[in-house]
Scaffold this active site. Structure first.
Site, mmCIF file in Angstrom:
data_model
loop_
_atom_site.group_PDB
_atom_site.id
_atom_site.type_symbol
_atom_site.label_atom_id
_atom_site.label_comp_id
_atom_site.label_asym_id
_atom_site.label_seq_id
_atom_site.Cartn_x
_atom_site.Cartn_y
_atom_site.Cartn_z
ATOM 1 C CB CYS A 87 -9.532 -9.490 -0.198
ATOM 2 S SG CYS A 87 -8.297 -8.380 -0.841
ATOM 3 C CD GLN B 115 -3.146 -0.471 0.203
ATOM 4 O OE1 GLN B 115 -3.404 0.718 0.057
ATOM 5 N NE2 GLN B 115 -3.770 -1.420 -0.459
HETATM 6 C C1 LIG Z 1 -3.544 -5.887 -2.196
HETATM 7 C C2 LIG Z 1 -2.655 -6.170 -1.053
HETATM 8 C C3 LIG Z 1 -1.977 -7.389 -0.974
HETATM 9 C C4 LIG Z 1 -2.167 -8.464 -1.988
HETATM 10 O O1 LIG Z 1 -1.458 -8.190 -3.150
HETATM 11 P P1 LIG Z 1 -1.941 -8.900 -4.509
HETATM 12 O O2 LIG Z 1 -0.841 -8.649 -5.450
HETATM 13 O O3 LIG Z 1 -3.218 -8.214 -4.895
HETATM 14 O O4 LIG Z 1 -2.148 -10.338 -4.192
HETATM 15 C C5 LIG Z 1 -1.147 -7.603 0.097
HETATM 16 N N1 LIG Z 1 -0.968 -6.661 1.043
HETATM 17 C C6 LIG Z 1 -1.585 -5.474 1.001
HETATM 18 C C7 LIG Z 1 -1.337 -4.467 2.077
HETATM 19 C C8 LIG Z 1 -2.450 -5.182 -0.045
HETATM 20 O O5 LIG Z 1 -3.069 -4.010 -0.092
#
Ligand SMILES: *Cc1c(COP(=O)(O)O)cnc(C)c1O
Length: 278
Positions: free
Chosen positions: A208, A63
């Site tokens: 999610c 993020q």
């Molecule tokens: C979206 C997200 C993930 C997962 O990453 P993907 O590539 O979408 O699997 C992991 N950690 C955080 C903090 C996220 O926002």
């Protein structure tokens, strides 16, 4: 595995991490910034604690990269993960930074790609796109200042206009693009549907897990009661958002919240006397 609690703002206290370190502690992993409420964690401080105990430190910076400055040396981390699609890159590609000298055991075996760490043919076009997205994120980094201003404008408008509303996560250690409110007495899902009908995209809980209608574990962890956690709404701002978007949301949101509250038995039965029928 030891889980460390967070405070009201969703932040881990380094002293609590220090207390939790044991003889057999091998790894400390804390996300750099939270995806639901945008809280930015004191990774540099925790990283220094980890180093002083000879423990490896990982942070999930999915993020934060592209939104706030991220430097693996300043953060004192051995490992840091990034996902391309969270910074406008293609889906299906990410990266794990690994500090020299850190020994990892692979989870996937086979062709021995990527120095034996992750077998499977590389997604070359994805990787190139990720690199370009990263280049643009650095080039356009000042965008975050504009987005932060939009964020604060929307937060102030909503908190000023809509009673029984709280901002989840603190204002200070917060991602520039994240807003998360709880509106008492109503449900986030109905809010999201009505906003959607007005052309506004928001989400409740984390994207999610929004299919299971359980209260967000993040909101419960910062001490919200499950009812308020269900009344949560997240807006994530991005580089396409404008001043006009913020003004539009500031106009439609109070009306929607009020309409939903008028239908809510929880609102009718609230015991603060506010707005009770004569
Ligand atoms: C979206 C997200 C993930 C997962 O990453 P993907 O590539 O979408 O699997 C992991 N950690 C955080 C903090 C996220 O926002």
């Amino acid at each position: 595995m030891t889980y460390i609690p967070v405070d009201r703002d969703g932040r881990v206290h380094p002293s609590e991490v220090e207390e939790a370190v044991q003889e057999n502690t091998r790894l400390i992993s804390i996300m750099h910034a939270n995806n639901e409420i945008g809280s930015i964690q004191p990774i540099a401080e925790v990283g220094a604690i980890a180093a002083s105990h000879g423990v490896h430190m990982h942070t999930d910076a999915v993020q934060s990269v592209g939104k706030i400055p991220v430097n693996v040396d300043d953060l004192n981390v051995h490992m840091l993960s990034i996902s391309s699609h969270k910074l406008y890159g293609p889906k299906g590609v990410g990266c794990l930074y690994v500090r020299k000298g850190t020994k990892l055991t692979p989870l996937l075996f086979g062709g021995g790609h990527e120095r034996g760490l992750r077998s499977g043919t590389e997604n070359v076009s994805g990787i190139v796109g990720f690199g370009e997205a990263m280049r643009l994120a650095v080039e356009d980094f000042a965008e975050n200042t504009r987005i932060r201003r939009l964020r604060d404008k929307l937060i102030d408008a909503v908190l000023g206009e809509i009673p029984h509303t709280r901002l989840n996560g603190g204002k200070e250690h917060r991602l520039p693009n994240n807003i998360n409110f709880s509106f008492s007495y109503i449900e986030g899902e109905s809010l999201v549907l009505r906003l959607n009908a007005k052309g506004v995209a928001g989400s409740t809980g984390s994207a999610c897990s929004s299919k299971k209608l359980e209260a967000s574990h993040v909101l419960l962890a910062i001490g919200l009661d499950p009812v308020d956690a269900h009344g949560s709404l997240r807006f994530t701002l991005g580089r396409d958002n404008t001043e006009a978007d913020v003004e539009y949301v500031s106009e439609v949101l109070p009306v929607i919240v009020d309409e939903l509250r008028q239908m809510s038995p929880l609102y009718a039965c609230r015991d603060d006397g506010y707005g009770k029928p004569e």
